[in-house]
Design a protein around this motif. Structure first.
Motif, mmCIF file in Angstrom:
data_model
loop_
_atom_site.group_PDB
_atom_site.id
_atom_site.type_symbol
_atom_site.label_atom_id
_atom_site.label_comp_id
_atom_site.label_asym_id
_atom_site.label_seq_id
_atom_site.Cartn_x
_atom_site.Cartn_y
_atom_site.Cartn_z
ATOM 1 N N ASN A 1 3.064 9.747 -5.032
ATOM 2 C CA ASN A 1 3.511 10.969 -4.351
ATOM 3 C C ASN A 1 4.972 11.324 -4.526
ATOM 4 O O ASN A 1 5.462 12.263 -3.890
ATOM 5 C CB ASN A 1 3.194 10.861 -2.852
ATOM 6 N N TYR B 1 5.180 12.028 6.517
ATOM 7 C CA TYR B 1 4.448 10.758 6.401
ATOM 8 C C TYR B 1 5.393 9.625 5.970
ATOM 9 O O TYR B 1 5.349 8.512 6.512
ATOM 10 C CB TYR B 1 3.297 10.898 5.402
ATOM 11 N N GLN C 1 2.373 1.885 -3.427
ATOM 12 C CA GLN C 1 1.458 2.632 -4.311
ATOM 13 C C GLN C 1 1.441 4.117 -3.950
ATOM 14 O O GLN C 1 1.438 4.980 -4.823
ATOM 15 C CB GLN C 1 0.041 2.060 -4.191
ATOM 16 N N TRP C 2 1.433 4.390 -2.662
ATOM 17 C CA TRP C 2 1.452 5.791 -2.204
ATOM 18 C C TRP C 2 2.695 6.495 -2.737
ATOM 19 O O TRP C 2 2.638 7.636 -3.199
ATOM 20 C CB TRP C 2 1.414 5.846 -0.674
ATOM 21 N N ARG D 1 6.133 6.367 8.251
ATOM 22 C CA ARG D 1 5.743 5.026 7.788
ATOM 23 C C ARG D 1 6.977 4.131 7.606
ATOM 24 O O ARG D 1 6.923 2.925 7.885
ATOM 25 C CB ARG D 1 4.969 5.147 6.468
ATOM 26 N N GLU E 1 0.836 -1.196 0.000
ATOM 27 C CA GLU E 1 0.000 0.000 0.000
ATOM 28 C C GLU E 1 0.881 1.259 0.000
ATOM 29 O O GLU E 1 0.604 2.237 -0.701
ATOM 30 C CB GLU E 1 -0.870 -0.015 1.263
ATOM 31 N N PHE E 2 1.953 1.214 0.789
ATOM 32 C CA PHE E 2 2.916 2.326 0.846
ATOM 33 C C PHE E 2 3.624 2.462 -0.502
ATOM 34 O O PHE E 2 3.900 3.573 -0.975
ATOM 35 C CB PHE E 2 3.912 2.061 1.982
#
Lengths: 360, 360
Positions: free
Chosen positions: B202, B216, B197-198, B220, B194-195
């Motif tokens: 970003n 962030y 993809q983030w 993370r 998920e990270f």
């Protein structure tokens, strides 16, 4: 063979094997070795005597040897690096095992090399001096010296096992034997008055290398140290009592140049200082101090400091001791024969008086 | 300010403070300092920028500074000794505190110096690069390089706390920022799809130093690493997955001479190798590998190895990696994007094919 267990936190513990003929026993070594890669660190005095015997016990392993010059003056970062050089040149991996075969210097350096190489590999101690058998092989203190202080760079690192073979003491010279007895006497002084009496009665036997007497002294010394270390692995309390005589002793070793005094000799002198300071605090009487001095003398150990060192030098060298807090000099003294104090701040005037007593 | 806790065995744990304006907060530092003696280890690039600010937060302490030259080539036993020299010259005792103010090199060296000085003093990390904030400040790995291998001499040693101030990234140059992003991307690849993809969405914000996005990413990343380290402090299992790309990366750093590639750059190239090897094992498909390469490219990171290095050199340099067992080369690969493998033995023919792909 006797087996003593050193119990540590975290369910880690390790055995000390004490007896005769242990060096040739392949199974003792094999059960503590993790992989085929074994490095034996030794010195130029010990290697010709015992290296072949240890190698013979490892017929199926890839054994590399690192042979350092013999002496406290080589217990330095520079010589430590020679161990790393060889381990890396031979592509030793993290599951390799390092065996330290030698006295306290080799044990301390081998242990520290094992602690740091790839952040820690397995480590086995085979101490070949009385001092290393009764002191430096128990408790996990490893390290090297710095020109400004003894053992100032190091780690707490526990071995897989210690093999203390009384037979290797046959080749120890008299001076080294006496140096080891200084640490043996220490255990009597700090916590075992019964053992202190036994030592006073049996010193001639120990100096004559009576095997039975030596084995008993090794076992009782290791048992005393193991109890102390088991209670306080990282020296936040009672473990500091093992430093009786050592703060002064380290200053003497550093101030007179590493290699001039043996560690045990410097500790004997330092313990006489500590006894005198304890008398000045009213903890020992004159007869107690005389008993301490007499026992060291019987063991053929020096009791007077080097004539060349000044009081200022002692104060300066003791100012970097690990027991110090916020710059105050702290030492272990004797509350009675057989009972050490915890670290106490040194009164500089009394220290001066003690130094004058012995230096004069 | 966010506070992450790294939980370790033995009831030891330490906080990571993440936020803005943390460097000037005297109370954050003071609560983790043991005595008046404080040594700040930094380098010639960072000291002019932030040293005064940290010193100002310690008005009542005896603060000594050790300023080393800036660069991976100074992460050696020789420069480590300069830290010991100064601590001993200033008579720092065992209850002193060492603060490492700098990037990964300063953190690793400062931590190792703290681990070894008098067998361990208190240690505080103030990482000043993105890479150090997300990687080297979490997990207690400290050490120095050896000419024959990176981080081959060191210790596991945990700090009292880590202060990750996002403001210090303002002075980081673009190349260093990208190098840090290589380790950030790693967390996505090994355990946090998920990270990942983030990050793909970003990356432009991160490169533009958007504070919110950076905070962030730091949080993370640290949380991912703290979870892994909490499960396996001494790298007997899952912790090895943090080494994705590092075995190759270390070989590239050593083989091209320390200081030529930044650590994160070498890790980016190494991770592309790992992705390709994973494809050859059927774990990733062509599209997966392309996604990995594209993300590193977007982050302005190199993806092709130095033209000067031969396959034999890689094999030789990787043969001393700490994950190896009995001389076999082992690396971390990807079973999927977001899921690392445990260490796997490298098939030399497939390694050769991968190296040819990238070198060609």
């Amino acid at each position: 063979m006797k087996v003593l267990h050193v119990n540590l936190d975290n369910s880690r513990d390790y055995p000390i094997y004490i007896g005769s003929g242990l060096l040739g026993q392949a199974d003792l070594l094999a059960r503590h070795i993790r992989s085929k890669q074994v490095a034996i660190v030794s010195n130029e005095t010990i290697a010709p005597l015992y290296l072949a015997k240890v190698q013979a016990a490892l017929p199926d392993h890839h054994v590399e040897t690192v042979i350092l010059p013999d002496g406290e003056q080589y217990k330095s970062l520079q010589y430590l690096e020679k161990i790393f050089d060889q381990l890396l040149t031979k592509k030793f991996s993290r599951n390799a095992t390092l065996i330290a075969l030698g006295g306290g210097v080799i044990g301390d350096m081998g242990g520290f090399a094992a602690a740091c190489y790839q952040r820690g590999i397995a480590f086995i101690q085979i101490p070949t001096t009385l001092l290393a058998q009764v002191d430096s092989s128990v408790g996990g203190k490893t390290g090297v010296n710095h020109p400004l202080g003894k053992n100032m760079i190091g780690a707490f690192y526990q071995p897989q096992c210690v093999i203390a073979d009384a037979d290797v003491l046959d080749t120890l010279d008299d001076r080294q034997l006496s140096a080891g007895l200084a640490e043996v006497i220490k255990y009597g002084l700090i916590r075992d008055p019964e053992f202190l009496q036994w030592l006073e009665a049996n010193m001639p036997k120990l100096l004559a290398r009576d095997k039975e007497a030596l084995a008993y002294a090794i076992e009782r010394s290791c048992a005393n140290k193991a109890e102390v270390v088991g209670e306080d692995e990282f020296e936040s309390g009672v473990r500091a009592t093992l430093n009786l005589g050592h703060t002064f002793g380290h200053a003497i070793e550093t101030g007179s140049g590493y290699g001039h005094y043996l560690h045990g000799e410097a500790v004997a002198i330092g313990t006489c200082f500590a006894a005198d300071l304890s008398r000045r605090l009213g903890w020992l009487n004159d007869a107690d101090v005389a008993r301490v001095i007499a026992l060291f003398k019987t063991a053929n150990l020096p009791i007077t400091p080097p004539a060349t060192m000044t009081t200022a030098q002692y104060v300066d060298l003791m100012a970097v001791d690990k027991k110090n807090v916020d710059g105050k000099i702290r030492v272990i003294l004797l509350q009675a024969l057989g009972k050490a104090s915890l670290p106490v701040n040194v009164d500089l005037a009394q220290l001066q008086a003690t130094l004058n007593t012995y230096a004069g």
